[in-house]
Write an enzyme that holds these catalytic residues in place. Structure first.
Site, PDB file in Angstrom:
ATOM      1  CG  HIS A 359       0.367  -4.301  -4.350  1.00 44.17           C
ATOM      2  ND1 HIS A 359      -0.812  -4.371  -3.639  1.00 44.17           N
ATOM      3  CD2 HIS A 359       0.241  -3.220  -5.175  1.00 44.17           C
ATOM      4  CE1 HIS A 359      -1.609  -3.383  -4.002  1.00 44.17           C
ATOM      5  NE2 HIS A 359      -1.000  -2.676  -4.944  1.00 44.17           N
ATOM      6  CB  CYS A 377      -1.029  -1.501  -8.069  1.00 50.85           C
ATOM      7  SG  CYS A 377       0.166  -0.217  -7.632  1.00 50.85           S
TER       8      CYS A 377
END
Length: 452
Positions: A359, A377
């Site tokens: 992301h 992440c």
């Protein structure tokens, strides 16, 4: 699966081989006579071209009995199926064909229902009896083709037909294939979800044998039982780009156990797009994206910091979300602690159900390409995240290497199926587990004799 078939001359003992068709539902039993037969056949190489082809001798003279028109073998065989009009066979009972006379024997039997499903069977070495070894389907119409030969070696034929009764059990096993029909990346497994658990290995083999996955181009693949109610199918390697994949169940009407019968299921058709593979090197803090095996982009990234390391291994894109609110409490981080966070996140590509994404992370641009500072992440700039979001699709491959984190789980947290080696993957099959790896199904379906 590879099969070797040997043939010997008329004065030798019997040699037999049973060979499964690509669907796994037909067995062809080949044998040579157990006693000498008077035949005039010149020596030549014997070829078995395919499962449906006959055995042909070359270089013979005009007296070869194999060249004669097959005789009606009705008086030579007996059959345990129903004989009266309107009578139907019990699918719980095995099918049996026997040679009733002394002057003759059975050479081959094929039994198939109207849906094209073959019944596996076993032929006695002396050709006196054939019996089915797989369950018959209930409420089905069967055609049985019997080949025989008499004492002079002349071929005989008989075709029998019968119907089976409706299933008496009330419980039905249905299959839901996944994902939904559409176009996916080359890493997308096919899933089969059962509406009732199947634990017994023999019953699992019946179920698995009836679940077919075909692709164009054809690739080698296998089912793996994730648990009692779920199976995954994947190839040995990723699917080819721009392939067509179809999943189908032949379970309808098939007996699985005394109280469980197969029910109807909906077919599934998928296609694959370009081969997209993104490889993130957690040590060099860089993601390299490949399209059809050619590099198309390199992106500076940051991955999980110590204590929150990103999982190593292959993951499959599960979905994309333009906006996600990410909070530390969802992954066990106490609110108000030094690691607590509550952030609006854009261009989020999900790769695990537990919350691992690729992301946009504009707050960590200064560390991207040089340091791992995330909570697991893979973060990148907003512009790079937007490009990645637009480039990848559900089923594409995201692989992480050189992280100090745990390995990606094969099941339960997304699609980590590709982290199992091919041997371990096949071990999860009720049909091919523990057997040697073989050629593609369409190759294995052909008998290739060694030599005479």
């Amino acid at each position: 699966m590879s099969h070797k078939v040997f043939f010997r001359g008329a004065n030798a003992g019997v040699e037999r081989a049973t060979v499964l068709s690509p669907s796994g539902l037909r067995a062809l039993t080949l044998s040579t006579p157990a006693r000498p037969r008077a035949r005039t056949v010149a020596g030549c190489t014997l070829l078995v071209i395919s499962l449906g082809a006959g055995v042909t001798a070359c270089g013979s003279d005009g007296g070869n009995p194999l060249s004669a028109k097959p005789y009606d073998a009705a008086g030579q065989i007996s059959f345990n199926g129903p004989s009266g009009n309107g009578k139907k066979a019990d699918p719980d009972k095995p099918l049996q064909v026997t040679a009733s006379g002394d002057d003759g024997r059975i050479t081959d039997v094929t039994a198939m229902d109207a849906a094209g499903r073959y019944v596996t069977g076993e032929l006695a070495a002396d050709g006196t009896r054939w019996h089915s070894t797989s369950p018959l389907a209930a409420n089905a119409h069967y055609t049985v083709r019997v080949s025989t030969e008499n004492g002079d070696g002349a071929p005989g034929r008989k075709v029998l037909t019968f119907d089976t009764t409706k299933p008496t059990a009330k419980k039905s096993l249905s299959v839901k294939f996944g994902p939904d029909a559409g176009t996916y990346g080359v890493g997308q497994p096919v899933t089969a979800e059962l509406n009732t658990p199947v634990k017994d290995k023999a019953q699992r083999a019946i179920v698995e044998r009836a679940l077919r996955v075909d692709s164009v181009p054809a690739v080698e693949g296998a089912w793996h039982w994730v648990d009692d109610k779920e199976l995954h199918y994947r190839p040995k390697d990723y699917w080819p780009a721009h392939a067509t994949i179809q999943a189908h169940s032949n379970l309808d009407g098939v007996k699985i156990s005394d109280r469980l019968w197969g029910g109807a299921s909906k077919d599934l058709k998928l296609t694959t797009g370009d081969k997209i593979v993104a490889v993130t090197d957690a040590a060099s803090h860089e993601m390299t994206v490949y399209k059809n095996d050619e590099e198309i982009n390199q992106i500076p990234v940051t991955t999980g910091k110590p204590g929150f390391e990103t999982r190593n291994g292959v993951k499959v894109v599960l979905g994309k979300e333009y906006f996600v609110r990410m909070r530390g409490t969802t992954v066990g981080i106490s609110e108000g602690s030094s690691d607590s966070y509550d952030l609006p996140v854009y261009y989020a590509t999900r790769v695990t159900w537990s919350g691992e994404y690729v992301h946009a992370a504009p707050w960590s641009v200064g560390s991207q390409g040089s340091e791992n500072v995330s909570h697991g992440c893979t973060g990148m700039s907003t512009s790079n995240a937007e490009w990645f979001f637009d480039t990848v699709h559900e089923g594409d491959v995201v692989k992480v290497i050189n992280s100090n984190g745990d390995d990606m789980e094969p099941f339960g947290n997304g699609f980590g199926d590709w982290n199992l080696g091919w041997k371990n993957w096949r071990s999860g099959s009720a049909l091919v587990g523990g057997t040697p790896d073989g050629p593609r199904p369409e190759v294995a379906a052909r008998l290739r004799p060694e030599s005479l």
